[in-house]
Design an enzyme around this catalytic site. Structure first.
Site, PDB file in Angstrom:
ATOM      1  N   HIS A   1      -5.289  -4.339  -2.114  1.00 31.55           N
ATOM      2  CA  HIS A   1      -4.666  -3.072  -1.712  1.00 31.55           C
ATOM      3  C   HIS A   1      -3.576  -2.742  -2.730  1.00 31.55           C
ATOM      4  CE1 HIS A   1      -2.710  -0.610   1.811  1.00 31.55           C
ATOM      5  NE2 HIS A   1      -2.565  -0.012   0.642  1.00 31.55           N
TER       6      HIS A   1
ATOM      7  N   HIS B   1      -2.438   0.615  -5.412  1.00 32.08           N
ATOM      8  CA  HIS B   1      -2.641   1.953  -5.968  1.00 32.08           C
ATOM      9  C   HIS B   1      -2.126   1.937  -7.392  1.00 32.08           C
ATOM     10  CE1 HIS B   1      -3.416   3.443  -1.877  1.00 32.08           C
ATOM     11  NE2 HIS B   1      -2.481   2.582  -1.524  1.00 32.08           N
TER      12      HIS B   1
ATOM     13  N   HIS C   1      -7.216   3.345   4.662  1.00 28.72           N
ATOM     14  CA  HIS C   1      -5.916   3.067   5.265  1.00 28.72           C
ATOM     15  C   HIS C   1      -5.988   3.479   6.734  1.00 28.72           C
ATOM     16  CE1 HIS C   1      -4.633   2.718   1.183  1.00 28.72           C
ATOM     17  NE2 HIS C   1      -3.343   2.774   1.430  1.00 28.72           N
TER      18      HIS C   1
ATOM     19  N   GLU D   1      -1.144   2.175   9.682  1.00 33.67           N
ATOM     20  CA  GLU D   1       0.115   1.921   8.970  1.00 33.67           C
ATOM     21  C   GLU D   1       1.206   2.650   9.752  1.00 33.67           C
ATOM     22  OE1 GLU D   1       0.450   3.909   5.201  1.00 33.67           O
ATOM     23  OE2 GLU D   1       2.208   2.749   4.569  1.00 33.67           O
TER      24      GLU D   1
ATOM     25  N   ASP E   1       0.503  -2.857  -2.527  1.00 30.81           N
ATOM     26  CA  ASP E   1       0.454  -1.414  -2.250  1.00 30.81           C
ATOM     27  C   ASP E   1       0.895  -0.579  -3.460  1.00 30.81           C
ATOM     28  OD1 ASP E   1      -0.167   0.755  -0.687  1.00 30.81           O
ATOM     29  OD2 ASP E   1       1.505   0.554   0.716  1.00 30.81           O
ATOM     30  N   ASP E   2       2.179  -0.242  -3.534  1.00 30.03           N
ATOM     31  CA  ASP E   2       2.731   0.509  -4.673  1.00 30.03           C
ATOM     32  C   ASP E   2       3.930  -0.273  -5.219  1.00 30.03           C
ATOM     33  OD1 ASP E   2       1.233   3.234  -4.464  1.00 30.03           O
ATOM     34  OD2 ASP E   2       1.934   2.822  -2.429  1.00 30.03           O
TER      35      ASP E   2
HETATM   36 ZN    ZN Z   1      -1.746   1.894   0.322  1.00 29.43          ZN
END
Ligand code: ZN
Length: 344
Positions: free
Chosen positions: A23, A25, A203, A206, A284-285
């Site tokens: 996961h 980005h 996703h 969340e 994630d980021d």
């Molecule tokens: Zn994400």
């Protein structure tokens, strides 16, 4: 029970733990330094032109303020070389985190919307991925993530364009603002992707309610759920996720940063492990949320006093839940067994 001395895992043990990141980005790996470098190269004037000012912007307080910055910073990505530089920077940092296989999402619609050709984004990222195994020892998979706050028509149009250009994507995902953009909005998109032989993830859970997780499985046919932390609110759903061993790609530092959970100590991951959910740790980021996958492992292991067996379990889940070919999974699981043998 293990002895206290065995429970303390040195940070380098966590970094050397062979793991997959599922996961991630790629646009969320843009560090302020690289943003300024690319802006200078492309003659772009940024609203926050110094490193100091730009860094201050990273102190956002919720999902929308994060997304605003995330999309604004993409403006520096113009050429294939820019996309390649961003991707190589991630792979280099991922290697430092012990990542041996990475499944990388990108947001094609976000680039098309600002006038960048799809081929520019795809070719740039793909060029960096092509040499990843040789250069960084990381096998990779590329996933096209669609923006759930855009229409399904827009997603379908971009998916068709990706398919007709022969983009080297292995699957699709669904990201961006979750609440108010339920899985039911994207049934045709997922049906089309499945027909094209693509792997499916989305996703869910969340910020959105547990039934978004359920609907992603039932209506979209996803194999994997990105985040999924709010599933713990629904006992029946948890039983199903455990029974079917649906992979949940959890991102602890992201959840704290975007206030999906109040503190790391309040994170449901330990509970998710205990009940037998198939969870793994991801970043994630990472440029925006306080660290790469190694930092996520570090923070959680320190917070919850994890031992070698716990982190081995998480790393094993990440490898088994990946879209990597069986032979690659076997190779990485063998590496993991070797790591375990030297950390028991
Ligand atoms: Zn994400």
């Amino acid at each position: 029970m293990t002895h206290a001395s065995e429970q303390i895992l040195a940070p380098d043990a966590l970094l050397s733990l062979p793991k997959a990141e599922l996961h991630l980005h790629i646009e969320g790996t843009l560090e302020p330094e690289l943003i300024l470098e690319l802006a200078a190269r492309n003659g772009i004037t940024l609203p926050h032109p110094t490193l100091e000012e730009l860094r201050e912007q990273y102190e956002f307080t919720d999902l929308q303020s994060f997304l605003n910055l995330y999309y604004a910073n993409m403006a520096v990505l113009i050429t294939e070389a820019d996309f390649a530089a961003m991707t190589r920077a991630y792979l280099s940092r991922a290697r430092e985190s012990g990542v041996r296989h990475a499944e990388i999402m990108f947001d094609p619609q976000a680039h098309v919307a600002r006038g960048v050709e799809l081929t520019t984004a795809v070719n740039g990222i793909a060029a960096a991925l092509a040499s990843s195994e040789a250069e960084f020892g990381i096998s990779t998979v590329l996933i096209a993530a669609f923006l759930r706050d855009e229409t399904e028509e827009s997603a379908l149009e971009v998916l068709e364009a990706l398919l007709s250009m022969g983009a080297p994507i292995a699957g699709i995902g669904l990201d961006s603002a979750e609440v108010g953009n339920p899985p039911s909005k994207f049934i045709r998109l997922y049906r089309r992707a499945a027909e094209a032989g693509l792997r499916l993830t989305a996703h869910a859970g969340e910020e959105g309610p547990p039934f978004y997780v359920e609907d992603s499985l039932n209506l979209l046919g996803v194999e994997r759920i990105d985040h999924g932390i709010r599933a713990v609110e629904d006992r029946v759903l948890v039983q199903r996720l455990v029974r079917e061993q649906v992979p949940l790609t959890v991102c602890p530092l992201s959840n704290v940063r975007l206030r999906a959970v109040d503190t790391l100590a309040a994170h449901p991951l330990p509970q998710m492990i205990t009940v037998g959910l198939n969870v793994c740790i991801n970043s994630d980021d990472p440029a925006y949320f306080g660290g790469y996958v190694g930092a996520n492992f570090d923070a959680m292991a320190a917070e919850f006093g994890w031992d070698a067996a716990t982190v081995e379990k998480l790393a094993g889940n990440s490898i088994r839940s990946s879209f990597a070919p069986a032979a690659r999974k076997d190779e990485l699981l063998a590496e993991l067994a070797e790591w375990s043998a030297s950390h028991r």
